[in-house]
Structures are given as structure tokens and as C-alpha cells.
Design a protein around this motif. Sequence first.
Motif, PDB file in Angstrom:
ATOM      1  N   GLY A 107       0.797  -1.240  -0.216  1.00 10.32           N
ATOM      2  CA  GLY A 107       0.058   0.146  -0.025  1.00 10.32           C
ATOM      3  C   GLY A 107       0.916   1.316   0.106  1.00 10.32           C
TER       4      GLY A 107
ATOM      5  N   SER B  55       1.221   4.195  -3.062  1.00 10.18           N
ATOM      6  CA  SER B  55       0.901   5.425  -2.454  1.00 10.18           C
ATOM      7  C   SER B  55       1.868   6.458  -3.092  1.00 10.18           C
ATOM      8  CB  SER B  55       0.416   5.728  -1.140  1.00 10.18           C
ATOM      9  OG  SER B  55      -0.764   4.822  -0.630  1.00 10.18           O
TER      10      SER B  55
ATOM     11  N   GLY C  89      -2.490   7.893   2.134  1.00 13.54           N
ATOM     12  CA  GLY C  89      -1.885   6.429   2.083  1.00 13.54           C
ATOM     13  C   GLY C  89      -0.548   6.455   2.305  1.00 13.54           C
TER      14      GLY C  89
ATOM     15  N   PHE D 253      -0.300   4.041   5.571  1.00 22.26           N
ATOM     16  CA  PHE D 253       0.629   2.779   5.436  1.00 22.26           C
ATOM     17  C   PHE D 253       1.964   2.850   6.122  1.00 22.26           C
ATOM     18  CE2 PHE D 253      -2.407   2.218   1.686  1.00 22.26           C
ATOM     19  CZ  PHE D 253      -2.984   1.161   2.269  1.00 22.26           C
TER      20      PHE D 253
ATOM     21  N   VAL E  62      -4.465  -0.653  -3.471  1.00 24.77           N
ATOM     22  CA  VAL E  62      -5.143  -0.255  -2.099  1.00 24.77           C
ATOM     23  C   VAL E  62      -6.443  -0.854  -1.916  1.00 24.77           C
ATOM     24  CG1 VAL E  62      -5.603   1.676  -0.585  1.00 24.77           C
ATOM     25  CG2 VAL E  62      -3.646   1.750  -2.170  1.00 24.77           C
TER      26      VAL E  62
ATOM     27  N   ILE F  67      -6.757  -3.238   1.466  1.00 26.44           N
ATOM     28  CA  ILE F  67      -7.175  -2.555   2.794  1.00 26.44           C
ATOM     29  C   ILE F  67      -8.232  -3.569   3.606  1.00 26.44           C
ATOM     30  CG2 ILE F  67      -9.279  -1.470   1.694  1.00 26.44           C
ATOM     31  CD1 ILE F  67      -7.198   0.367   4.279  1.00 26.44           C
TER      32      ILE F  67
END
Length: 189
Positions: free
Chosen positions: A19, A23, A72, A76, A132, A136
Amino acid sequence: MIDAPPRSAWLLLLGGLAGWLASVTLTVERIRLYTDSGYRPSCSINPILSCGTVMERPQASVFFDMPNPLIGIVGFSVVVTLGVLAVAGTRIPRWVWGGLWLGTLLGTGFICWLIFQSLYRINALCPYCMVVWVIIVPLLAVLTQILWGGSRGPLGVAAEWRWTVVAVYYAVVLLLVFLRFQDYWMTLV
């Protein structure tokens, strides 16, 4: 204090890294797009898989006009940090796990809203965003197990059925993506 099982610790660490990388990559792509009007993002593959289209929309900067990928990166980073600590066998206070669980739950809600926006308002999919989307809900499942695995009540039931919930989430999202863009997918056959 809670010890995360090794498998859960590794899932947190690897999911957090994936993630975080998505990002960061999306943030770099967005910066390049804004500094060079002729730049075509690497994730703009075709009319449907086009993060450039997504990045140009207001939904890409929901909070304080700050790009969503920055959220993010921060979120993360926390997951990766706790994942590293858990892999190392560090006992982490329950309230820290609870905070991460709450943040991941809120992030899941935000991601579901972004999925709706991508499918029905923007009409394009961002491949890095979809990374993502994939990560998640399993992170939420792992955190639910860490906090409430073996408990009684609704959260204990949620922990017990966590992977079923993840599978249903994947099936629903895949079905929605297929149905929304089926005309395009059928041209590829």
C-alpha cells in the motif's frame, strides 16, 4: 499488550509495504503530471485503466485539497511500522492495535466511497488505487483477528468470518468493475 501471530505480523508488514509503495508511486506520478502538462502517467494504459483521468478529478483530493495518496503514505507508514514491530516479536498495547483497527476501518469506508466514485462518477480505474482496494480489507481482517479472535459477541463473529468477508468484498468489487465496463471488456475478446 498483545502479541501478533507471526502470519498476521507478516501480512501486516507486506500489505503495508504494498500500500505504501502504491501510494508513493501514485504521488510521484501526480507530481510529474502537474509539473509537465504533456506527461502521460505510467498507469494510464487505456481509456478504462487511466490514473491520469482519476488524478484530474476533485475526488482525488478529498481532504483539505491534499492528494489522497498522501493519506495513504502516512497511513501505510503506520501499518509498516507496526508490522515491523510485530514481526520482531514486540508486544504492542491493545489500544495501539485498536487505533490501527479504527483507522483501517475508516480507510475501508473511504476506499469503498472511492470505488463508487471511480466506477460511477469518474468512469475510469486507477491501477495503483486498485492495489489499495485489494489490500485494505485483508488488513482490516488481520487486525480484527489480532484484537478479537476467540472473543464472544459480534466482533468475535467478525474475526471468525473475516476471510469470508474478504472473499465477498473481492467478488462484489470484481463484479461491479466487470458490469460497469463490460462493453469495453468485451471488445478485448
